[in-house]
Design a protein around this motif. Structure first.
Motif, PDB file in Angstrom:
ATOM      1  N   LEU A 169    -100.814 -10.005 -99.832  1.00 55.88           N
ATOM      2  CA  LEU A 169    -101.151 -11.199-100.733  1.00 55.88           C
ATOM      3  C   LEU A 169    -102.644 -12.441-100.128  1.00 55.88           C
ATOM      4  CD1 LEU A 169    -100.409 -13.302-103.030  1.00 55.88           C
ATOM      5  CD2 LEU A 169     -98.524 -13.848-101.475  1.00 55.88           C
ATOM      6  N   ALA A 170    -102.291 -12.313 -98.321  1.00 58.02           N
ATOM      7  CA  ALA A 170    -103.163 -13.386 -97.865  1.00 58.02           C
ATOM      8  C   ALA A 170    -104.788 -12.843 -98.799  1.00 58.02           C
ATOM      9  CB  ALA A 170    -103.069 -13.706 -95.887  1.00 58.02           C
ATOM     10  N   TYR A 171    -104.538 -11.519 -97.821  1.00 63.05           N
ATOM     11  CA  TYR A 171    -106.154 -10.853 -98.176  1.00 63.05           C
ATOM     12  C   TYR A 171    -106.554 -11.037 -99.905  1.00 63.05           C
ATOM     13  CZ  TYR A 171    -110.175  -7.496 -97.938  1.00 63.05           C
ATOM     14  OH  TYR A 171    -111.419  -8.097 -97.685  1.00 63.05           O
ATOM     15  N   VAL A 172    -105.481 -10.927-100.864  1.00 60.56           N
ATOM     16  CA  VAL A 172    -105.799 -11.408-102.234  1.00 60.56           C
ATOM     17  C   VAL A 172    -106.415 -12.511-103.182  1.00 60.56           C
ATOM     18  CG1 VAL A 172    -105.029 -10.959-104.912  1.00 60.56           C
ATOM     19  CG2 VAL A 172    -104.828  -9.464-103.447  1.00 60.56           C
ATOM     20  N   ILE A 173    -105.612 -14.026-102.176  1.00 62.61           N
ATOM     21  CA  ILE A 173    -105.895 -14.898-102.116  1.00 62.61           C
ATOM     22  C   ILE A 173    -107.603 -16.003-101.289  1.00 62.61           C
ATOM     23  CG2 ILE A 173    -103.977 -15.439-102.823  1.00 62.61           C
ATOM     24  CD1 ILE A 173    -103.312 -16.937-100.690  1.00 62.61           C
TER      25      ILE A 173
ATOM     26  N   LEU B 237    -101.720 -13.114 -90.673  1.00 63.40           N
ATOM     27  CA  LEU B 237    -100.847 -13.554 -89.757  1.00 63.40           C
ATOM     28  C   LEU B 237     -99.708 -14.287 -89.899  1.00 63.40           C
ATOM     29  CD1 LEU B 237    -102.271 -13.365 -86.332  1.00 63.40           C
ATOM     30  CD2 LEU B 237    -100.801 -11.417 -87.336  1.00 63.40           C
ATOM     31  N   ILE B 238    -100.827 -15.095 -90.728  1.00 63.83           N
ATOM     32  CA  ILE B 238     -99.626 -16.682 -91.453  1.00 63.83           C
ATOM     33  C   ILE B 238     -98.928 -16.457 -92.209  1.00 63.83           C
ATOM     34  CG2 ILE B 238     -99.481 -19.257 -92.246  1.00 63.83           C
ATOM     35  CD1 ILE B 238    -101.533 -19.896 -90.147  1.00 63.83           C
ATOM     36  N   PHE B 239     -99.174 -15.423 -93.053  1.00 69.49           N
ATOM     37  CA  PHE B 239     -98.327 -15.070 -94.417  1.00 69.49           C
ATOM     38  C   PHE B 239     -97.776 -14.067 -94.320  1.00 69.49           C
ATOM     39  CE2 PHE B 239    -101.901 -17.861 -97.279  1.00 69.49           C
ATOM     40  CZ  PHE B 239    -101.131 -17.791 -97.987  1.00 69.49           C
ATOM     41  N   GLY B 240     -98.159 -13.594 -93.344  1.00 69.09           N
ATOM     42  CA  GLY B 240     -97.221 -12.167 -93.254  1.00 69.09           C
ATOM     43  C   GLY B 240     -95.273 -12.234 -92.394  1.00 69.09           C
ATOM     44  N   ILE B 241     -96.156 -13.785 -91.175  1.00 68.53           N
ATOM     45  CA  ILE B 241     -95.027 -13.810 -91.123  1.00 68.53           C
ATOM     46  C   ILE B 241     -93.830 -14.997 -91.332  1.00 68.53           C
ATOM     47  CG2 ILE B 241     -94.134 -15.668 -88.704  1.00 68.53           C
ATOM     48  CD1 ILE B 241     -96.283 -14.990 -86.826  1.00 68.53           C
TER      49      ILE B 241
ATOM     50  N   MET C 248     -88.886 -27.904-100.590  1.00 73.59           N
ATOM     51  CA  MET C 248     -89.919 -29.037-100.206  1.00 73.59           C
ATOM     52  C   MET C 248     -90.076 -29.001 -98.369  1.00 73.59           C
ATOM     53  SD  MET C 248     -90.871 -32.268-100.514  1.00 73.59           S
ATOM     54  CE  MET C 248     -91.793 -33.215 -99.562  1.00 73.59           C
ATOM     55  N   GLY C 249     -89.354 -27.648 -97.642  1.00 66.30           N
ATOM     56  CA  GLY C 249     -90.288 -27.442 -96.450  1.00 66.30           C
ATOM     57  C   GLY C 249     -91.265 -26.891 -96.367  1.00 66.30           C
ATOM     58  N   VAL C 250     -90.648 -25.153 -97.356  1.00 62.92           N
ATOM     59  CA  VAL C 250     -91.611 -24.254 -98.052  1.00 62.92           C
ATOM     60  C   VAL C 250     -92.689 -24.939 -98.182  1.00 62.92           C
ATOM     61  CG1 VAL C 250     -92.129 -22.931 -99.407  1.00 62.92           C
ATOM     62  CG2 VAL C 250     -89.751 -23.516 -97.567  1.00 62.92           C
ATOM     63  N   PHE C 251     -92.881 -25.917 -98.848  1.00 65.22           N
ATOM     64  CA  PHE C 251     -94.277 -26.622 -99.779  1.00 65.22           C
ATOM     65  C   PHE C 251     -95.258 -26.997 -98.567  1.00 65.22           C
ATOM     66  CE2 PHE C 251     -93.216 -25.629-103.981  1.00 65.22           C
ATOM     67  CZ  PHE C 251     -94.420 -25.159-104.228  1.00 65.22           C
ATOM     68  N   VAL C 252     -94.172 -27.972 -98.096  1.00 62.55           N
ATOM     69  CA  VAL C 252     -94.843 -28.821 -96.148  1.00 62.55           C
ATOM     70  C   VAL C 252     -95.501 -27.870 -95.559  1.00 62.55           C
ATOM     71  CG1 VAL C 252     -94.411 -29.822 -94.891  1.00 62.55           C
ATOM     72  CG2 VAL C 252     -93.772 -31.320 -96.670  1.00 62.55           C
ATOM     73  N   PHE C 253     -94.737 -26.891 -95.461  1.00 62.45           N
ATOM     74  CA  PHE C 253     -95.070 -25.654 -94.280  1.00 62.45           C
ATOM     75  C   PHE C 253     -96.624 -24.549 -95.157  1.00 62.45           C
ATOM     76  CE2 PHE C 253     -95.190 -21.143 -93.027  1.00 62.45           C
ATOM     77  CZ  PHE C 253     -95.204 -21.169 -92.069  1.00 62.45           C
ATOM     78  N   GLY C 254     -96.467 -24.779 -96.411  1.00 61.56           N
ATOM     79  CA  GLY C 254     -97.594 -24.031 -97.287  1.00 61.56           C
ATOM     80  C   GLY C 254     -98.986 -24.700 -96.543  1.00 61.56           C
TER      81      GLY C 254
ATOM     82  N   GLY D 229    -103.674 -22.008-101.568  1.00 56.94           N
ATOM     83  CA  GLY D 229    -103.042 -20.791-100.269  1.00 56.94           C
ATOM     84  C   GLY D 229    -101.804 -21.418-100.430  1.00 56.94           C
ATOM     85  N   MET D 230    -101.545 -23.017-100.862  1.00 60.06           N
ATOM     86  CA  MET D 230     -99.861 -24.183-100.608  1.00 60.06           C
ATOM     87  C   MET D 230     -99.501 -22.970-100.752  1.00 60.06           C
ATOM     88  SD  MET D 230     -98.708 -27.628-101.244  1.00 60.06           S
ATOM     89  CE  MET D 230     -99.769 -27.321-102.759  1.00 60.06           C
ATOM     90  N   ILE D 231     -99.938 -23.235-101.928  1.00 62.23           N
ATOM     91  CA  ILE D 231     -98.858 -22.280-103.753  1.00 62.23           C
ATOM     92  C   ILE D 231     -98.310 -20.530-104.118  1.00 62.23           C
ATOM     93  CG2 ILE D 231     -98.864 -22.393-106.677  1.00 62.23           C
ATOM     94  CD1 ILE D 231    -100.438 -25.092-107.004  1.00 62.23           C
ATOM     95  N   ALA D 232    -100.007 -20.397-103.510  1.00 56.26           N
ATOM     96  CA  ALA D 232     -99.969 -18.664-103.051  1.00 56.26           C
ATOM     97  C   ALA D 232     -98.557 -18.282-101.207  1.00 56.26           C
ATOM     98  CB  ALA D 232    -100.785 -17.711-103.098  1.00 56.26           C
ATOM     99  N   LEU D 233     -98.454 -19.223-101.234  1.00 56.84           N
ATOM    100  CA  LEU D 233     -97.515 -19.270-100.104  1.00 56.84           C
ATOM    101  C   LEU D 233     -96.735 -19.718-100.291  1.00 56.84           C
ATOM    102  CD1 LEU D 233     -97.273 -18.351 -96.742  1.00 56.84           C
ATOM    103  CD2 LEU D 233     -98.325 -20.299 -96.741  1.00 56.84           C
TER     104      LEU D 233
END
Length: 297
Positions: free
Chosen positions: A126-130, A164-168, A199-205, A216-220
């Motif tokens: 997904l990271a490579y796609v976006i 790495l960020i998307f995979g982890i 909320m935490g996931v969007f902040v992390f993204g 990138g934030m929404i995709a993650l």
């Protein structure tokens, strides 16, 4: 094994894993140009060079220092060696740890690895796609009359960090399921956390992705939220299954469970032998004392 034997086995396992990484790294060095082209492909390239009209739409990838070609080649080859040789050194690590695990622990380890690998691969893909979309968004901010000259080393670092960020991050639901399987967190409690988790996931993204753009934030954040609710659903089902097997789950804290008075396999309840009577105590003071000492002494 004694400690010296354990250390000797650990040394042998590490040597085999490092040897596999070195061999694959040397082979990958011959294909380093193809690997660099693959990792830098998301960057929109300028076909006719840089100009005032194309500076904000594309970029030129180059080497900025004299040592950049060498260091980039070594970095890409080593990264490919670690990734491609991962089955070998992971097996060596498992072969060192596995003899000390119980059968149930091995079963849970197999299940964890079976689920963790596809999740990491899905996040990396997904990271490579976006990446092309994110890079176009970032490059489009370039003011008119300016140009983008990107170092290949920086582009590769950016791509690897995104992968790495998307995979982890895709491993988060698996961690929640592990906590539920061990009885630390229940599915109902995780369901009550959904507002804070979203909320935490969007902040992390927004913070973790190096692109710092909403794409990138929404995709993650989007797939992680979906996986989180899937983990909650799995935990709720697992809690119900666990409650059905536990006959005392419906009892209050002050309520006693029923005693199992079922006869044994012979059909008779085993009799408990009577306790032996205490020895008769001496009655007089003279009987209790012998040679100046009482019976206790």
């Amino acid at each position: 094994m004694p400690l010296a034997e354990h250390l000797r086995e650990l040394r042998n396992r590490l040597a085999k894993g490092l040897l596999a990484i070195v061999v694959v790294t040397v082979v990958a060095a011959f294909y380093s140009e193809d690997l660099m082209r693959f990792l830098s492909e998301p960057v929109p390239r300028c076909a006719k060079g840089l100009g005032e009209s194309t500076g904000g739409d594309c970029a030129v990838v180059s080497f900025n220092t004299l040592l950049s070609p060498f260091t980039t080649t070594v970095k890409v080859s080593l990264m490919a060696g670690v990734i491609i040789a991962s089955p070998v050194w992971l097996y060596q690590l498992w072969a060192f740890v596995a003899p000390g695990l119980h059968k149930s622990e091995k079963k849970y380890t197999y299940a964890f690895v079976t689920a963790a690998v596809p999740l990491f691969v899905a996040g990396a893909y997904l990271a490579y796609v976006i990446l092309p979309v994110s890079m176009k968004v970032l490059i489009s901010i370039t003011p008119d009359g300016s140009a983008n000259i990107l170092g290949l080393d920086d582009v590769l670092d950016f791509t690897v960090r995104m992968v790495l960020i998307f995979g982890i991050a895709f491993e988060l639901p698996l961690l929640l399921i592990m906590l539920n399987m061990t009885g630390i967190v229940t599915g109902r409690r995780m369901a009550r956390w959904w507002r804070g988790v979203v909320m935490g996931v969007f902040v992390f993204g927004a913070v973790a992705t190096p692109t710092t753009d909403p794409v990138g934030m929404i995709a993650l954040a989007g797939p992680i939220i979906v996986l989180y609710f899937a983990a909650v659903a799995f935990s709720l089902v697992n809690d119900k299954r666990r409650a059905r097997k536990n006959t005392d789950a419906a009892l209050d804290d002050d309520e006693a469970s029923e005693l199992d008075l079922t006869p044994d396999s012979i059909g008779q309840i085993e009799s408990v032998p009577a306790a032996r009577a205490l020895p008769e105590q001496a009655s007089s003071e003279q009987d209790r004392r012998t040679n100046g000492f009482d019976d206790v002494t």
